[in-house]
Design an enzyme around this catalytic site. Structure first.
Site, PDB file in Angstrom:
ATOM      1  CB  CYS B  14      29.077  33.637 -24.083  1.00 50.49           C
ATOM      2  SG  CYS B  14      27.455  32.927 -23.801  1.00 50.49           S
ATOM      3  CG  ASN B  15      28.113  39.008 -26.864  1.00 51.52           C
ATOM      4  OD1 ASN B  15      28.070  39.690 -25.852  1.00 51.52           O
ATOM      5  ND2 ASN B  15      28.440  39.479 -28.024  1.00 51.52           N
TER       6      ASN B  15
END
Lengths: 438, 116
Positions: B14-15
């Protein structure tokens, strides 16, 4: 229905030409190091903001009251955390950016950080009559710190990867790295001293941050304008619309500017002067992106009162995140991404609302953000970042404007959902075949 | 389709991880409560996309958060090198924190990778 069909062409266009740009930007190594470095720096700004918040609390008491006198007498002490965070921002920026860039280039961290800090100090500290003038180590020296740190680490990597270093056989790793760093560090030092001397000579005694501010001042201030805010927000929303984190993509460009503005705002606030800028990091976090990028809290409210059960469920699931300014649940759950019904308000409405908010700050109706906070719920975050109770009213106004803006589009989408008969798709059948107990 | 494998280590990328963290907690809860998953060794972890290569070897399937879909080409190149199946998480499941569906997709992904 005709309007969404027309918009499908736009969506395909965005998918084809816009998404690859995002991938390229995030892969670009300088942008990526600046982004990660500046995000690391936020911790410094947040702890430094505490002294501003405490100072503001002191200012709430009437002049002459004993508490006010206590705050005034201890002003220097309360101000200390601010001085050593915001006041030395360039050093922390050099450390954070050099660390991230060295990590990216896969060279040892320690001497890269030391090199970047030395170079930053040489360029940002002036020697006046034998004494160090550290006044350029705050946000005034930020851009120089960023550029110099990136260049320093690049230079160190160049030397290390071409093995232009001193090496002895059989030394333990830690000591070997120290010797390896000598030639690159010396080169950094020498280059910095020479360039600094050259700049001082050419400008008649101005150091690099001064010269930089002098010649590039219009460029620096150009981000803190309604046009730039509209454009940045518009691009952010376009990215979000195709399901990409627009903030993460753009922040690498904008954060250095925002951080500089915050530094100037904080200093002005501490000195009890008018606040010069609007577009500080918390302006984007909590006003432009109030309740989540795209003022998505407004959509959550509409979803909570929707006729469609599906939308109500999504509204419930995304309401707590919205209070914490997290938009992903509603952006992906509703979904807003690739949803032609919501394209116009989400992509064009958000920046327009942002510009209106900008003017509320510009006209001085609410104090612009002077502190930096994170992870705090709405509207406390808005209050703390400005230390102005009117920010709470502004927050409510932004959300209300968002509800009005989304209402007609949301209703169109709701109607289309209600009309659509629910069908079990192939995926669901596959899931059922797994025969699991959840 | 029968689950034939003994081990399923899932890596979510993810980020910077606020929403993915919630997802991992939810998925772990489901695994804990499920009787049918008892005999399988299941592990779920989340890391930022930049660290995929550091961790990939310890996992069996890679799931990518939809907000970083644009990095999928790059990430799947890495996954391919290590011969690991990779997939973008369904946006609606992700948004609704539907841990059950995501767990099922991971199981399907592993089954498909094994040629089922």
């Amino acid at each position: 229905m005709s309007q969404p069909t027309k918009l499908n062409g736009i969506i395909q266009f965005l998918e084809r030409y816009f998404a690859p740009i995002a991938a390229k930007v995030e892969k670009q190594r300088y942008i990526s190091s600046i982004k990660n470095g500046m995000i690391g720096l936020m911790a410094v700004l947040m702890i430094g903001s505490f002294s501003l918040i405490i100072m503001a609390i002191g200012n709430m008491f009437p002049e002459g009251s004993s508490i006010r006198i206590f705050f005034d007498q201890n002003h220097d002490l309360i101000n200390l955390p601010f001085q050593f965070t915001f006041g030395l921002l360039s050093i922390y920026a050099a450390i954070s950016i050099a660390y991230n860039h060295a990590r990216q280039l896969k060279i040892p961290f320690l001497h890269s950080i030391i090199g970047a800090t030395i170079a930053t100090l040489i360029f940002n500290v002036k020697i006046v009559k034998g004494a160090l003038d550290t006044s350029f180590l705050d946000s005034k020296g930020l851009f120089i710190a960023i550029i110099v740190s990136l260049l320093t680490v690049e230079l160190m990597a160049f030397f290390i990867k071409r093995k232009i270093t001193i090496r002895f056989k059989g030394l333990p790793d830690g000591i070997a790295q120290t010797f390896e760093a000598l030639i690159p560090l010396f080169t950094v030092l020498l280059a910095s001293v020479l360039i600094n001397g050259l700049v001082l000579g050419l400008t008649g005694g101005k150091n690099l941050p001064e010269a930089f501010t002098h010649f590039l001042a219009p460029t620096f201030d150009s981000i803190d304008t309604p046009y730039a805010i509209w454009l940045i927000s518009f691009l952010e929303m376009l990215f979000w619309f195709i399901g990409l984190n627009g903030y993460a993509i753009l922040v690498g460009f904008v954060l250095p500017f925002m951080t500089k503005y915050l530094g100037e705002n904080a200093a002005a606030f501490a000195a009890r002067q008018p606040i010069p800028h609007v577009f500080a990091p918390n302006f984007w976090d909590y006003f432009l992106g109030c309740t989540g990028s795209g003022v998505t809290g407004a959509i959550v409210i509409l979803a909570l009162f929707s006729k469609s059960k599906e939308l109500r469920t999504i509204g419930k699931a995304s309401s707590v995140p919205a209070i914490f300014t997290i938009s992903e649940p509603v952006v992906f759950g509703l979904p807003i991404v690739y949803n032609p019904y919501l394209f116009i308000p989400f992509v064009f409405g958000t920046p327009t609302l942002g510009v209106l908010t900008y003017y509320v700050f510009k006209f001085g109706w609410v104090r612009a953000p002077i502190a930096n906070v994170g992870g705090i719920p709405v509207p406390i975050a808005q209050y703390l970042s400005t230390m102005d109770w009117r920010a709470i009213i502004l927050t409510i106004a932004i959300i209300a404007a968002g509800v009005l803006m989304y209402y007609p589009f949301f209703k169109m989408y709701e109607r289309s959902l209600l009309a659509k008969a629910k069908e079990k798709d192939q995926r669901q059948r596959d899931f059922d075949q797994l025969d699991l107990d959840f | 389709m029968k689950i034939t494998f003994q081990r399923l280590h899932i890596l979510l990328v993810c980020n910077l991880g606020a929403s993915t963290g919630v997802m991992v907690t939810k998925m772990k809860e489901i695994v804990k409560q499920s009787e049918k998953l008892k005999p399988i060794d299941i592990e779920i972890k989340a890391y930022p996309a930049g660290e995929l290569e550091e961790h990939i070897q310890n996992f069996d399937v890679i799931l990518v958060g939809p907000q970083i879909k644009h990095q999928f080409a790059q990430l799947s190149e890495i996954a391919k090198r290590y011969n690991k199946p990779i997939e973008v998480i369904d946006t609606q499941d992700y948004g609704m924190v539907n841990g059950g569906n995501i767990l099922k997709s991971a199981i399907l992904l592993k089954l498909h990778a094994e040629g089922q």
